[in-house]
Design a protein around this motif. Structure first.
Motif, short mmCIF file in Angstrom:
data_model
loop_
_atom_site.label_atom_id
_atom_site.label_comp_id
_atom_site.label_asym_id
_atom_site.label_seq_id
_atom_site.Cartn_x
_atom_site.Cartn_y
_atom_site.Cartn_z
N LEU A 1 17.73 -22.63 -32.64
CA LEU A 1 17.79 -24.19 -32.37
C LEU A 1 19.25 -24.37 -33.10
CD1 LEU A 1 14.24 -25.19 -33.67
CD2 LEU A 1 15.24 -25.14 -31.31
N THR A 2 19.74 -25.65 -32.94
CA THR A 2 20.99 -26.22 -33.51
C THR A 2 20.34 -27.45 -34.10
OG1 THR A 2 22.50 -24.89 -32.02
CG2 THR A 2 23.30 -26.80 -33.42
N ILE A 3 20.66 -27.63 -35.20
CA ILE A 3 20.34 -28.90 -35.87
C ILE A 3 21.32 -29.96 -35.25
CG2 ILE A 3 20.60 -30.44 -38.00
CD1 ILE A 3 19.98 -28.11 -39.68
N ALA A 4 20.78 -30.96 -35.00
CA ALA A 4 21.46 -32.08 -34.11
C ALA A 4 20.43 -33.37 -34.22
CB ALA A 4 21.46 -31.91 -32.46
N VAL A 5 21.51 -34.74 -34.67
CA VAL A 5 20.81 -35.80 -34.56
C VAL A 5 21.62 -36.89 -33.64
CG1 VAL A 5 20.14 -37.86 -36.06
CG2 VAL A 5 20.18 -35.71 -37.08
N GLY B 1 8.07 -20.86 -44.94
CA GLY B 1 7.03 -20.96 -43.99
C GLY B 1 6.51 -22.40 -44.17
N LYS B 2 7.04 -23.35 -44.44
CA LYS B 2 6.58 -24.67 -44.45
C LYS B 2 7.63 -25.76 -44.25
CE LYS B 2 6.14 -24.13 -49.50
NZ LYS B 2 4.93 -24.29 -50.55
N THR B 3 7.31 -26.88 -44.10
CA THR B 3 8.15 -27.95 -43.86
C THR B 3 8.23 -29.05 -44.95
OG1 THR B 3 6.65 -29.14 -42.27
CG2 THR B 3 8.23 -27.69 -41.09
N ASN B 4 7.44 -28.81 -46.01
CA ASN B 4 7.07 -29.77 -46.70
C ASN B 4 7.53 -29.30 -48.28
OD1 ASN B 4 5.15 -27.94 -47.30
ND2 ASN B 4 3.49 -29.55 -47.59
N THR B 5 8.50 -28.45 -48.43
CA THR B 5 9.45 -27.86 -49.67
C THR B 5 9.89 -29.10 -50.23
OG1 THR B 5 11.22 -27.41 -48.71
CG2 THR B 5 9.59 -25.70 -48.59
N GLY C 1 10.31 -25.07 -35.53
CA GLY C 1 10.66 -24.32 -34.29
C GLY C 1 10.81 -22.84 -34.66
N TYR C 2 11.20 -22.67 -35.79
CA TYR C 2 11.14 -21.27 -36.22
C TYR C 2 9.75 -20.71 -36.59
CZ TYR C 2 16.42 -21.19 -36.47
OH TYR C 2 17.62 -21.12 -36.18
N LEU C 3 9.11 -21.53 -37.25
CA LEU C 3 7.74 -21.08 -37.65
C LEU C 3 6.87 -20.97 -36.43
CD1 LEU C 3 7.31 -23.65 -40.73
CD2 LEU C 3 8.27 -21.44 -40.76
N ASP C 4 6.99 -21.75 -35.58
CA ASP C 4 6.31 -21.58 -34.12
C ASP C 4 6.38 -20.35 -33.53
OD1 ASP C 4 5.21 -24.33 -34.58
OD2 ASP C 4 6.53 -25.12 -33.00
#
Length: 213
Positions: free
Chosen positions: A5-9, A99-103, A124-127
């Motif tokens: 993935l690439t971070i993009a907003v 391995g989590k998004t709520n750090t 995306g990485y975790l999935d």
């Protein structure tokens, strides 16, 4: 390495897009990479966070690192922007490693669209049960201040020495270096009430000519 993935907003400003890598005021994952479970962690990821109260400590596995060049401009305000921008990048990778998004660090250094994008990116990485190993270099930082509480940073990343890694097996994908190993980032930051420069918006372009060696 070519990350998943690439971070993009979606939105940014004209001033942000007009700034590019390759010169100007000197100062990284954006992050399309991934890292391993079960690896020993170093004490903290570089750069070291300042001693400001409440700043979370960021840790990386021993087999992964981000290296940030151009961090000293001679201007204290710009240097503070660059330091927190780098910590924002590190916070995203730490979330992948954890391995989590709520750090704590992820929401501390990123907000708004940038935080939403980072959460999607990490997930995306975790999935895919992926992580990364190796070294990613961030270079050609350029800072533009906007009033007292706003800033834009453009920079490049070199992912040629960092590799996707299967979280379960620990096996790294040693892929060849290509134009896509280099990414151009445009970041917008805002200083919050606690004096932290939070990333609020990020746009990236993988394979951009401005970042090629």
């Amino acid at each position: 390495m070519t990350r998943l993935l690439t971070i993009a907003v979606a939105t940014t400003t004209a001033a942000l897009l007009l700034t590019g890598c390759g010169g100007g005021d000197s100062g990284s994952k954006g992050n399309d990479k991934i890292a391993g479970a079960g690896t020993e962690k170093s004490a903290s990821a570089s750069p070291t966070a300042s001693a400001a109260a409440g700043r979370p400590k960021i840790s990386f596995p021993s087999d992964a690192s981000n290296v940030f060049e151009d961090q000293k401009t001679g201007d204290a305000a710009k240097d503070a922007v660059l330091a927190d921008n780098a910590l924002g990048v590190n916070s995203i990778d730490e979330a992948i490693f954890e391995g989590k998004t709520n750090t704590k660090a992820l929401g501390f250094y990123n907000t708004g669209r940038a935080l939403s994008s980072a959460i999607t990116y990490v997930q995306g990485y975790l999935d895919k049960s992926d992580t990364w190993a190796g070294t990613t270099r961030f270079f050609d930082h350029r800072v533009t201040l906007s009033g007292r509480n706003g800033a834009y940073v453009t920079y490049c990343s070199d992912e040629s020495k960092s590799f996707l890694k299967d979280r379960k097996t620990g096996k790294a994908q040693h892929t060849p270096t290509t134009a896509d190993s280099y990414v151009l980032y445009h970041a917008k930051l805002a200083k919050n009430a606690d004096g932290v420069w939070q990333t609020t918006d990020v746009v990236s372009n993988r394979g951009d000519k401005a970042c090629q060696p």
